[in-house]
Design an enzyme around this catalytic site. Structure first.
Site, PDB file in Angstrom:
ATOM      1  N   ASP A  26      48.619  35.939  89.708  1.00 31.39           N
ATOM      2  CA  ASP A  26      48.855  36.414  91.017  1.00 31.39           C
ATOM      3  C   ASP A  26      47.821  36.304  92.143  1.00 31.39           C
ATOM      4  OD1 ASP A  26      47.316  37.941  89.645  1.00 31.39           O
ATOM      5  OD2 ASP A  26      48.279  39.822  89.413  1.00 31.39           O
ATOM      6  N   ASP A  49      61.061  37.139  77.725  1.00 27.00           N
ATOM      7  CA  ASP A  49      60.754  36.360  76.586  1.00 27.00           C
ATOM      8  C   ASP A  49      60.476  37.129  75.297  1.00 27.00           C
ATOM      9  OD1 ASP A  49      60.327  34.147  78.306  1.00 27.00           O
ATOM     10  OD2 ASP A  49      58.266  34.438  78.753  1.00 27.00           O
TER      11      ASP A  49
END
Length: 493
Positions: free
Chosen positions: A241, A93
Site C-alpha cells: 500500500d 487465498d
C-alpha cells in the site's frame, strides 16, 4: 577503553539526535494540523445524481479469516449504493474453514440479487499484493474500494468517498480507521492511542502542506486508472500500500484523506498478533524506503516535499534508535564519570518528549476523548502516555529486527494479523485456531532485556546517579510486559 567509551557515547548521541529530529518533524505536522483546523484548505465533494453514480468494484482480500469473513460480507452488502452499480469480489487465498463460509455467503447474496463473486488462485503468490493484482483482471469498476477482513465500513462509505473523484487529480480517497474494540484491553487501548496520531495529525498535516501521504491498505478507494498508470500492485515489499501510494504520487496523482469519515475495524486483541502486524509494517516500511527513496530524490518535487517524504519513509527506523539508546544507556551510565561528561547536557533531548506529548494529546482529544471533560482527559493522559511509552520501547527489539531485515533485503512471507471477532469487553479471546504456538527467540531476549534494565536501576542507585532511572524503569516495564503478554497469549501444546 577511553576511545571505546567515546564511540559508545557518540552512537548514543546520534540515536538521540535522530529521535529529536523525528519528533520535531512530528511537531511540525501538529502545527500543520492546527492550521487545517482553522480552515482555508478544505476540499469539497461534488453532488452526484442517483443515475450518475459510477460503477465500483469492492475487493475483499482474505486469507484464513473464519471468524470474521461472515460479518465482513454481511456488512458490505448493506452499502447504501445502487445495487447495479457495484460488485463484490472476495479475493480468497484461504485453505481452511474460511473457504466454506465464504462460498456459503456468496451463494446467499447471489440469491438476493447481489453481484458477488469469490475469486481464487492456485498459488498464494505475492500474498495480498498478488491477490489484488490478480483481482484487477476481473474487476469491472472504474473505482476500486478495498477492505481487509477486520473492517466494518458504514453503509454510506461509497457515497461519502466517490464524489471526491470528480476532481480528476485525485487518485485515492482514504478514510480514518476507527476501533470497534479499543476498550477491550490495555493492549487495544494503546494501539488506538498510537493509531489516532497517524489518522489525525500525520495524514491531515501532510495533506495540508501538500506533502506525500499514503493509502493505508484498506478502507479507501482507488481510481482504477491511478493503479494502472503507477505500475499496478507489486509484491517486492510487505507494505504494498505504501509502495503504490508513492509510485502513484510520483506520477502526479493526489491522495485525499477524509478525517471526518470513519471506518470501524478490529484491533489485534493479543500480543503475538500485534507483533506480527508490527513486524510487517516495520519491515515493509524499510523495504519501501529502500525502494522508493532514490525515486523521490530523483524527482522534480520541491526540497521540502522530498525531506518530509524521506522522514515519512524512514519513520520505522525510529524504533532502531529507541533500541540503541536503551541498550547503550547502561554503558553510558558507567562512562559518564570516567569521561567527565555531565548528564545534564542530555536535557536538550527533552524536546523530543515535549513534542510527542503535544502530538499524542491533541490526536486523542480529537478522537477517543472528544467532548470529554479536560480534567478527566488530563488524568487519562497522565496514566496512558507513560504506559504507551514503555510498551513502545519494549517493542523496539522486535521492530528493530524487522527494520534491519528490510534494509538488508532478507525476504519473509506476508504473515497476516489474525482476527477473532472481538468487538467488546464481553467477548472472550478463546478462539485458538490462529494463536501462535511457539515462544520465539525475541520473546526470550525481551525477558532478558527487562532483567538488564532492572540491574541498571540497581546500579544507578548504588552509584548515586539517578539520571537514567526513569528511562530504565520504562524500559524494564516495557520489555517485561511485552515478554509476559507474548507468553500469556500463546496456545501452548
Amino acid at each position: 577503553m577511553i576511545i571505546l567509551g567515546y564511540i559508545v557515547l557518540v552512537i548514543y548521541c546520534l540515536a538521540l539526535i535522530y529521535i529529536l529530529a523525528f519528533c520535531l518533524m512530528q511537531f511540525h505536522l501538529l502545527f500543520l494540523y492546527q492550521k487545517h483546523l482553522k480552515g482555508g484548505n478544505e476540499i469539497e465533494s461534488s453532488e452526484i445524481s442517483e443515475e450518475n453514480w459510477p460503477f465500483v468494484t469492492i475487493q475483499l482480500p482474505i486469507y484464513n479469516e473464519m471468524y470474521v469473513v461472515q460479518r465482513l460480507v454481511d456488512n458490505i452488502t448493506k452499502f447504501d449504493y445502487p445495487k447495479d452499480k457495484f460488485e463484490i469480489h472476495i479475493l480468497d487465498d484461504s485453505d481452511d474453514e474460511t473457504v466454506a463460509i465464504a462460498e456459503a455467503k456468496v451463494a446467499e447474496y447471489k440469491a438476493k440479487g447481489f453481484n458477488i463473486e469469490r475469486i481464487t488462485r492456485e498459488k498464494r503468490t505475492g500474498y495480498k499484493a498478488g491477490a489484488l493484482k490478480a483481482g484487477m483482471s476481473s474487476a469491472k469498476g472504474e473505482f476500486i474500494a478495498i477492505f481487509d477482513a477486520d473492517f466494518l465500513p458504514n453503509p454510506d462509505f461509497l457515497k461519502n468517498t466517490i464524489p471526491y473523484f470528480e476532481d480528476e487529480k485525485i487518485g485515492v480517497v482514504q478514510t480514518r480507521w476507527e476501533h470497534i474494540n479499543q476498550d477491550y484491553s490495555l493492549i487495544t487501548r494503546l494501539q488506538a492511542f498510537q493509531l489516532n496520531v497517524h489518522f489525525t495529525i500525520e495524514q491531515v498535516g501532510r495533506e495540508t502542506a501538500d506533502y506525500m501521504l499514503q493509502f493505508n491498505g484498506t478502507a479507501g478507494v482507488w481510481r482504477r486508472e491511478t493503479i494502472e498508470s503507477a505500475g499496478g500492485w507489486e509484491a517486492d515489499t510487505l507494505t504494498e500500500d505504501l509502495d503504490l501510494s508513492y509510485r502513484a504520487q510520483l506520477k502526479g496523482w493526489k491522495i485525499h484523506y477524509l478525517e471526518e469519515v470513519g471506518s470501524p475495524a478490529e484491533l489485534p486483541a493479543e500480543m503475538n498478533g500485534l507483533k506480527s502486524q508490527q513486524f510487517r509494517w516495520m519491515k515493509g516500511g524499510a523495504e519501501t524506503a529502500k525502494k522508493m527513496l532514490p525515486s523521490v530524490w530523483r524527482s522534480d518535487l520541491p526540497f521540502k516535499k522530498k525531506l518530509h517524504a524521506s522522514v515519512h519513509l524512514l519513520s520505522s527506523s525510529v524504533f532502531l534508535c529507541v533500541f540503541i539508546i536503551g541498550v547503550f544507556s547502561v554503558p553510558v551510565l558507567f562512562l559518564l564519570e570516567p569521561l567527565g561528561f555531565n548528564a545534564k547536557y542530555f536535557a536538550v533531548f527533552l524536546l523530543s518528549m515535549l513534542s510527542i506529548v503535544g502530538v499524542y494529546f491533541v490526536a486523542n482529544v480529537r478522537t477517543t476523548w472528544k467532548g470529554e471533560n479536560y480534567f478527566k482527559i488530563f488524568f487519562k493522559f497522565l496514566f496512558i502516555f507513560p504506559v504507551f511509552l514503555a510498551l513502545s520501547m519494549g517493542l523496539s527489539l522486535h521492530n528493530s529486527i524487522a527494520i534491519i531485515q528490510g534494509y538488508i533485503g532478507k525476504k519473509s512471507p506476508f504473515v497476516r494479523t489474525p482476527k477473532f471477532d472481538i468487538k467488546s469487553i464481553k467477548d472472550k479471546l478463546n478462539k485458538e485456531k490462529y494463536m501462535a504456538t511457539k515462544i520465539p527467540f525475541t520473546t526470550i531476549m525481551e525477558g532478558l532485556l527487562s532483567l538488564y534494565f532492572i540491574y541498571a536501576i540497581y546500579a544507578g542507585i548504588q552509584m548515586n546517579n539517578k539520571s537514567f532511572i526513569l528511562l530504565h524503569a520504562l524500559l524494564a516495564l516495557g520489555y517485561g510486559a511485552i515478554c509476559f503478554y507474548s507468553v500469556k497469549h500463546l496456545k501452548l501444546k
